[in-house]
Design an enzyme around this catalytic site. Structure first.
Site, PDB file in Angstrom:
ATOM      1  CE  LYS A 139      16.919  41.628  26.896  1.00  0.00           C
ATOM      2  NZ  LYS A 139      17.432  41.231  28.292  1.00  0.00           N
ATOM      3  CE  LYS A 196      21.600  33.963  29.555  1.00  0.00           C
ATOM      4  NZ  LYS A 196      21.134  35.140  30.099  1.00  0.00           N
ATOM      5  CE  LYS A 216      12.905  30.066  33.081  1.00  0.00           C
ATOM      6  NZ  LYS A 216      13.958  30.136  34.369  1.00  0.00           N
TER       7      LYS A 216
HETATM    8  P1  ATP Z   1      19.756  37.800  28.332  1.00  0.00           P
HETATM    9  O1  ATP Z   1      19.107  36.559  28.647  1.00  0.00           O
HETATM   10  O2  ATP Z   1      18.813  38.590  27.249  1.00  0.00           O
HETATM   11  O3  ATP Z   1      21.059  37.963  27.876  1.00  0.00           O
HETATM   12  P2  ATP Z   1      19.952  38.261  30.806  1.00  0.00           P
HETATM   13  O4  ATP Z   1      18.684  37.207  31.099  1.00  0.00           O
HETATM   14  O5  ATP Z   1      21.262  38.160  30.846  1.00  0.00           O
HETATM   15  O6  ATP Z   1      19.561  38.757  29.404  1.00  0.00           O
HETATM   16  P3  ATP Z   1      18.302  39.526  32.827  1.00  0.00           P
HETATM   17  O7  ATP Z   1      18.852  38.481  33.863  1.00  0.00           O
HETATM   18  O8  ATP Z   1      17.227  39.528  32.108  1.00  0.00           O
HETATM   19  O9  ATP Z   1      19.493  39.492  31.594  1.00  0.00           O
HETATM   20  O10 ATP Z   1      18.815  40.783  33.244  1.00  0.00           O
HETATM   21  C1  ATP Z   1      19.859  41.048  34.164  1.00  0.00           C
HETATM   22  C2  ATP Z   1      20.024  42.710  34.052  1.00  0.00           C
HETATM   23  O11 ATP Z   1      20.496  42.991  32.780  1.00  0.00           O
HETATM   24  C3  ATP Z   1      18.525  43.283  34.182  1.00  0.00           C
HETATM   25  O12 ATP Z   1      18.839  44.541  35.226  1.00  0.00           O
HETATM   26  C4  ATP Z   1      18.486  43.892  32.740  1.00  0.00           C
HETATM   27  O13 ATP Z   1      17.580  44.950  32.989  1.00  0.00           O
HETATM   28  C5  ATP Z   1      19.938  43.970  32.431  1.00  0.00           C
HETATM   29  N1  ATP Z   1      20.103  43.880  30.835  1.00  0.00           N
HETATM   30  C6  ATP Z   1      20.040  42.776  30.225  1.00  0.00           C
HETATM   31  N2  ATP Z   1      20.225  42.761  28.975  1.00  0.00           N
HETATM   32  C7  ATP Z   1      20.320  44.245  28.793  1.00  0.00           C
HETATM   33  C8  ATP Z   1      20.573  45.191  27.526  1.00  0.00           C
HETATM   34  N3  ATP Z   1      20.713  44.557  26.420  1.00  0.00           N
HETATM   35  N4  ATP Z   1      20.798  46.433  27.781  1.00  0.00           N
HETATM   36  C9  ATP Z   1      20.648  46.951  29.148  1.00  0.00           C
HETATM   37  N5  ATP Z   1      20.145  46.306  30.475  1.00  0.00           N
HETATM   38  C10 ATP Z   1      20.326  44.851  30.018  1.00  0.00           C
END
Ligand code: ATP
Ligand code: LTN
Length: 332
Positions: free
Chosen positions: A196, A199, A114
């Site tokens: 994966k 957002k 960060k």
């Molecule tokens: P991103 O920022 O990549 O969109 P996030 O920050 O919203 O993801 P995290 O806070 O890393 O998501 O994770 C929240 C939960 O959602 C965790 O348990 C993570 O394993 C799950 N998760 C996030 N993205 C995925 C995905 N594409 N497929 C399955 N599970 C996911």
């Protein structure tokens, strides 16, 4: 009374929830309440380590709470609250700052990431954030903390700080175990099936609150594979795009891969992609409608987070009083 094990997790209201979050994680949380005494909080205090737009932060905090309830986290069975509503987090956070070493904090990979990303705002809070997270956890004496890969290091530090404190003052904190949830579906991006769903790639990301027509558009544009076969067959290595869509379809309909292959046998991708879109729309519809209803019912939402904060404060203050006494603060 039956003594359920305690579980606690914090969620940063820094973005909108998406299908990956839902199918990969949140979907399974509702059922946990049968086995565990669960605490979930919106980690608004953590979120300001990175600059936030105040109106967005307020909106997201409430939206996220409403969405979690709509996804099946029953406020009667779980303690749902907003971190800043329980002052004990800030209070124990300060104490634990004094028991967390500069060297330890310097090793945290999330800080390094960060700090590299926000060079113009490498503030003290970003650096000491793990001490606040340790306080979040230790206040509730949980047995388990469900975490993803990226938070494991912070949980390890929490255990080290708790052990250090206990070593000096006797058994004050329960040493929590990380809890690795049963793997939910891993959902890949619709526009780039090799990474994966996230957002940070909004074109390939389906948000829980998105309008049906926007969801359908994203599915119709989903990247399928450049192989000549053009049939719906599960083969993640050779056909990552189609296999991801099949995973999503399986997760929202409960159908098996052979059933899906039979359903779309000989039909190509033109029928398959909108069918997955429709199934996702129907799966998310009740969640979106319920979340919108809850968000409009301000009195209800307020009653949930007030009751949550009250219950959380009771538990947290008990631990805080014990800590203050141990370190030599005069009782109030
Ligand atoms: P991103 O920022 O990549 O969109 P996030 O920050 O919203 O993801 P995290 O806070 O890393 O998501 O994770 C929240 C939960 O959602 C965790 O348990 C993570 O394993 C799950 N998760 C996030 N993205 C995925 C995905 N594409 N497929 C399955 N599970 C996911
Ligand atoms: N740091 C976590 C959010 C978080 C948390 C916690 C998780 C804050 N406090 C306590 C578990 C327990 C994150 O960024 N996802």
């Amino acid at each position: 009374m039956d003594e359920k094990k305690v579980m606690l997790s914090g969620i940063q209201p820094s973005g909108d929830l998406h299908l990956g979050n839902y199918l990969g994680a949140i979907k399974n949380w509702g059922a946990r309440a049968e086995e565990f005494d669960c605490y979930y909080f919106m980690a608004d205090m953590h979120t300001i380590t990175v600059r936030q737009n105040p109106a967005d932060l307020r909106r997201r905090t409430l939206e996220q709470l409403a969405q979690y309830i709509a996804c099946g986290l029953d406020p009667e069975k779980n303690t749902l609250f907003i971190q800043s509503h329980v002052p004990a987090h800030a209070e124990l956070g300060w104490v634990l700052n004094c028991y967390t070493m500069f060297g330890e904090l310097s090793r945290m990979t999330q800080f390094k990431d960060k700090a590299a990303k926000h060079k113009d705002n490498i503030n003290g809070g970003l650096f000491t954030y793990p001490a606040l997270m340790a306080a979040d956890i230790l206040l509730y004496q949980p047995d388990y903390v469900p975490v993803g890969e990226d938070q494991k290091q912070h949980c390890e530090l929490t255990r080290d700080v708790a052990q250090r404190f206990n070593h000096i003052y006797g058994d004050v904190f329960k040493i929590p175990e990380p809890y690795i949830p049963k793997a939910g579906a891993r959902i890949m991006g619709l526009s780039a099936p090799e990474s994966k769903m996230s957002k940070s790639m909004p074109e390939g990301c389906v948000f829980l609150m998105e309008k049906p027509e926007d969801i359908q558009r994203k599915f119709k544009r989903a990247v399928t594979d450049s192989d000549t076969e053009r049939c719906v067959r599960y083969d993640p290595a050779a056909k990552p795009g189609v296999s991801n869509l099949m995973n999503i379809y399986a997760a929202v309909t409960g159908k098996t891969m052979p059933e899906i292959e039979a359903e779309f046998d000989g039909q190509g991708y033109g029928k398959f992609k909108p069918a997955v879109g429709d199934a996702v729309i129907e799966c998310l519809r009740p969640i979106r409608e319920e979340a919108s209803r809850i968000l409009q019912d301000k009195a209800y939402l307020e009653s949930v987070y007030k009751a949550g904060a009250e219950k959380a404060s009771y538990v947290a203050n008990k631990t805080l009083r014990k800590v203050y006494k141990k370190i030599g603060f005069v009782a109030r």
